[in-house]
Design a protein around this motif. Structure first.
Motif, PDB file in Angstrom:
ATOM      1  N   SER A  53     -37.864  47.369  16.409  1.00 20.43           N
ATOM      2  CA  SER A  53     -37.582  45.930  16.349  1.00 20.43           C
ATOM      3  C   SER A  53     -37.550  45.360  14.941  1.00 20.43           C
ATOM      4  O   SER A  53     -37.162  44.211  14.752  1.00 20.43           O
ATOM      5  CB  SER A  53     -38.641  45.141  17.143  1.00 20.43           C
ATOM      6  OG  SER A  53     -38.760  45.646  18.432  1.00 20.43           O
ATOM      7  N   GLU A  55     -35.766  46.252  12.308  1.00 21.42           N
ATOM      8  CA  GLU A  55     -34.495  46.205  11.600  1.00 21.42           C
ATOM      9  C   GLU A  55     -33.801  44.869  11.864  1.00 21.42           C
ATOM     10  O   GLU A  55     -33.546  44.513  13.008  1.00 21.42           O
ATOM     11  CB  GLU A  55     -33.585  47.357  12.062  1.00 21.42           C
ATOM     12  CG  GLU A  55     -32.342  47.474  11.211  1.00 21.42           C
ATOM     13  CD  GLU A  55     -32.328  48.757  10.384  1.00 21.42           C
ATOM     14  OE1 GLU A  55     -33.406  49.281  10.052  1.00 21.42           O
ATOM     15  OE2 GLU A  55     -31.224  49.214  10.096  1.00 21.42           O
ATOM     16  N   THR A  56     -33.538  44.117  10.794  1.00 21.07           N
ATOM     17  CA  THR A  56     -32.840  42.848  10.918  1.00 21.07           C
ATOM     18  C   THR A  56     -31.349  43.139  10.913  1.00 21.07           C
ATOM     19  O   THR A  56     -30.827  43.661   9.931  1.00 21.07           O
ATOM     20  CB  THR A  56     -33.165  41.931   9.717  1.00 21.07           C
ATOM     21  OG1 THR A  56     -34.576  41.867   9.581  1.00 21.07           O
ATOM     22  CG2 THR A  56     -32.595  40.549   9.904  1.00 21.07           C
TER      23      THR A  56
ATOM     24  N   TYR B  49     -32.804  45.432   3.512  1.00 19.94           N
ATOM     25  CA  TYR B  49     -33.017  44.006   3.778  1.00 19.94           C
ATOM     26  C   TYR B  49     -34.207  43.809   4.733  1.00 19.94           C
ATOM     27  O   TYR B  49     -35.037  42.919   4.526  1.00 19.94           O
ATOM     28  CB  TYR B  49     -31.741  43.405   4.377  1.00 19.94           C
ATOM     29  CG  TYR B  49     -31.820  41.932   4.632  1.00 19.94           C
ATOM     30  CD1 TYR B  49     -31.639  41.013   3.598  1.00 19.94           C
ATOM     31  CD2 TYR B  49     -32.081  41.446   5.911  1.00 19.94           C
ATOM     32  CE1 TYR B  49     -31.723  39.647   3.843  1.00 19.94           C
ATOM     33  CE2 TYR B  49     -32.165  40.089   6.154  1.00 19.94           C
ATOM     34  CZ  TYR B  49     -31.974  39.192   5.122  1.00 19.94           C
ATOM     35  OH  TYR B  49     -32.064  37.847   5.360  1.00 19.94           O
ATOM     36  N   SER B  50     -34.279  44.650   5.760  1.00 24.68           N
ATOM     37  CA  SER B  50     -35.368  44.518   6.745  1.00 24.68           C
ATOM     38  C   SER B  50     -36.723  44.788   6.100  1.00 24.68           C
ATOM     39  O   SER B  50     -37.708  44.106   6.402  1.00 24.68           O
ATOM     40  CB  SER B  50     -35.156  45.505   7.898  1.00 24.68           C
ATOM     41  OG  SER B  50     -33.913  45.274   8.500  1.00 24.68           O
ATOM     42  N   MET B  53     -37.448  41.676   4.028  1.00 29.40           N
ATOM     43  CA  MET B  53     -37.801  40.515   4.872  1.00 29.40           C
ATOM     44  C   MET B  53     -39.194  40.680   5.477  1.00 29.40           C
ATOM     45  O   MET B  53     -39.993  39.748   5.497  1.00 29.40           O
ATOM     46  CB  MET B  53     -36.783  40.354   6.012  1.00 29.40           C
ATOM     47  CG  MET B  53     -35.633  39.421   5.710  1.00 29.40           C
ATOM     48  SD  MET B  53     -36.111  37.763   5.202  1.00 29.40           S
ATOM     49  CE  MET B  53     -36.475  36.989   6.761  1.00 29.40           C
ATOM     50  N   SER B  54     -39.471  41.880   6.000  1.00 30.21           N
ATOM     51  CA  SER B  54     -40.746  42.050   6.698  1.00 30.21           C
ATOM     52  C   SER B  54     -41.923  42.037   5.721  1.00 30.21           C
ATOM     53  O   SER B  54     -43.016  41.621   6.080  1.00 30.21           O
ATOM     54  CB  SER B  54     -40.744  43.330   7.540  1.00 30.21           C
ATOM     55  OG  SER B  54     -40.403  44.437   6.744  1.00 30.21           O
ATOM     56  N   ARG B  57     -41.092  38.117   3.559  1.00 28.27           N
ATOM     57  CA  ARG B  57     -40.886  36.956   4.437  1.00 28.27           C
ATOM     58  C   ARG B  57     -40.067  35.845   3.785  1.00 28.27           C
ATOM     59  O   ARG B  57     -40.364  34.664   3.959  1.00 28.27           O
ATOM     60  CB  ARG B  57     -42.235  36.399   4.926  1.00 28.27           C
ATOM     61  CG  ARG B  57     -42.974  37.367   5.813  1.00 28.27           C
ATOM     62  CD  ARG B  57     -44.160  36.747   6.450  1.00 28.27           C
ATOM     63  NE  ARG B  57     -45.148  36.276   5.493  1.00 28.27           N
ATOM     64  CZ  ARG B  57     -46.313  35.753   5.806  1.00 28.27           C
ATOM     65  NH1 ARG B  57     -46.638  35.613   7.067  1.00 28.27           N
ATOM     66  NH2 ARG B  57     -47.159  35.371   4.884  1.00 28.27           N
ATOM     67  N   GLU B  59     -35.841  35.059   2.659  1.00 34.66           N
ATOM     68  CA  GLU B  59     -34.482  35.600   2.723  1.00 34.66           C
ATOM     69  C   GLU B  59     -33.924  35.936   1.342  1.00 34.66           C
ATOM     70  O   GLU B  59     -33.329  36.995   1.138  1.00 34.66           O
ATOM     71  CB  GLU B  59     -33.581  34.588   3.426  1.00 34.66           C
ATOM     72  CG  GLU B  59     -32.333  35.205   3.992  1.00 34.66           C
ATOM     73  CD  GLU B  59     -31.562  34.223   4.854  1.00 34.66           C
ATOM     74  OE1 GLU B  59     -30.362  34.085   4.613  1.00 34.66           O
ATOM     75  OE2 GLU B  59     -32.178  33.591   5.737  1.00 34.66           O
ATOM     76  N   GLN B 146     -41.635  41.026  16.184  1.00 34.87           N
ATOM     77  CA  GLN B 146     -41.219  40.629  14.828  1.00 34.87           C
ATOM     78  C   GLN B 146     -42.031  39.427  14.363  1.00 34.87           C
ATOM     79  O   GLN B 146     -42.520  39.389  13.235  1.00 34.87           O
ATOM     80  CB  GLN B 146     -39.745  40.258  14.815  1.00 34.87           C
ATOM     81  CG  GLN B 146     -38.811  41.446  14.663  1.00 34.87           C
ATOM     82  CD  GLN B 146     -37.356  41.004  14.511  1.00 34.87           C
ATOM     83  OE1 GLN B 146     -37.054  39.814  14.436  1.00 34.87           O
ATOM     84  NE2 GLN B 146     -36.463  41.966  14.482  1.00 34.87           N
TER      85      GLN B 146
END
Lengths: 92, 207
Positions: A53, A55-56, B49-50, B53-54, B57, B59, B146
């Protein structure tokens, strides 16, 4: 092995990093203890869910834009490197 | 029923094909093919990117991580020998870049580890049953996890991303975070308990 000891080894077990000499004892405990088995299964579920979950998803346009930004940055840093060979100057 | 721990996943046909594609792409990029590099960025930018982001937090920070990561990839791709998959290698570079950004962002010394709740669940047997069947079919659970990961305090969030998304070993995480292996395990254990509770709250309609 009691529940407290099992709890200490649970992370290693789930990460595939448990020392081989502890494997039999943890299996034996899990077979006899529904609480630790439930905890192990819940951690496996959480781990699997996080893995798939996180992966954006990016749209094709977003990915193309990122690629363009990166290539522009590379060109600024080192204009000659990675450029496609000019067909007029390519050795025959 | 007793289940085997997941550990490292065995390779399936799709991942073998992905590796073969990676090798062809890698050869082209190592040969200086710019179009191949653009393709590589398009294929693997979501991963970088993920990670950004994770961990961060934000963009814009995540986009910066993507850019920095692929600059690093371009500079060092000639030395990449393919011991790990490209996705995994790129993910590690993104992780390191995100960690560096976190360190420069941090102005005060690291604070004590925040509490996340008890180290053992109160009702491990009865609580998990309703959620187990939904794990594979309910996309909303993915969004919930998420959110739950995003809400974890940073020390816990980082180990979850590195262990469960990046599949880094305990030793690799300890080295990256400059903490001990037992400390990594404690954080991961508590974080998983908190995530488990967040999912239970959601399923029971309390979230």
């Amino acid at each position: 092995m009691n529940c407290e000891e099992m709890s200490a080894h649970l992370i290693d077990l789930l990460q595939g990093e448990l020392p081989p000499d502890l494997l039999a004892a943890t299996r034996q405990h899990l077979q006899a203890c529904p609480c630790c088995t439930a905890l192990q299964m819940s951690f496996m579920g959480v781990r699997a869910l996080v893995h798939r979950s996180m992966e954006t998803p990016l749209t094709a346009a977003e990915r193309a834009q990122l690629a363009e930004t990166v290539l522009s940055a590379i060109s600024l840093e080192d204009p000659g490197v990675g450029a496609r060979p000019d067909p007029m100057t390519r050795p025959r | 029923m007793l289940q085997e721990p997941e550990g490292r996943q065995p390779m399936n046909l799709a991942s073998l094909e992905a590796r073969a594609d990676d090798r062809a792409l890698l050869r082209a990029v190592q040969g200086g093919d710019r179009e191949a590099f653009a393709r590589l960025v398009e294929l693997h930018s979501a991963r970088a990117y993920s990670v950004g982001m994770s961990m961060l937090r934000n963009e814009q920070d995540a986009r910066d991580i993507v850019q920095q990561t692929f600059l690093n990839v371009w500079r060092s791709i000639a030395d990449f020998r393919g011991e790990a998959s490209l996705a995994s290698w790129i993910g590690r570079i993104a992780t390191n870049n995100a960690l560096m950004r976190l360190r420069t962002r941090r102005r005060k010394p690291e604070e004590p580890l925040p509490e996340l709740g008890p180290d053992r669940p109160e009702h491990p047997v009865v609580d998990w049953a309703p959620i187990a069947d939904k794990l594979h079919e309910n996309a909303e659970l993915g969004l919930q996890i998420q959110r739950a990961v995003a809400e974890l305090p940073e020390p816990y969030r980082l180990v979850v991303v590195m262990a469960d998304y990046q599949e880094m070993s305990m030793r690799e995480i300890a080295d990256a975070l400059e903490i001990s292996v037992p400390n990594v395990k404690t954080r991961l254990h508590r974080a998983r308990l908190a995530l488990r509770q967040a999912l239970l709250d959601y399923v029971h309609g309390r979230a």
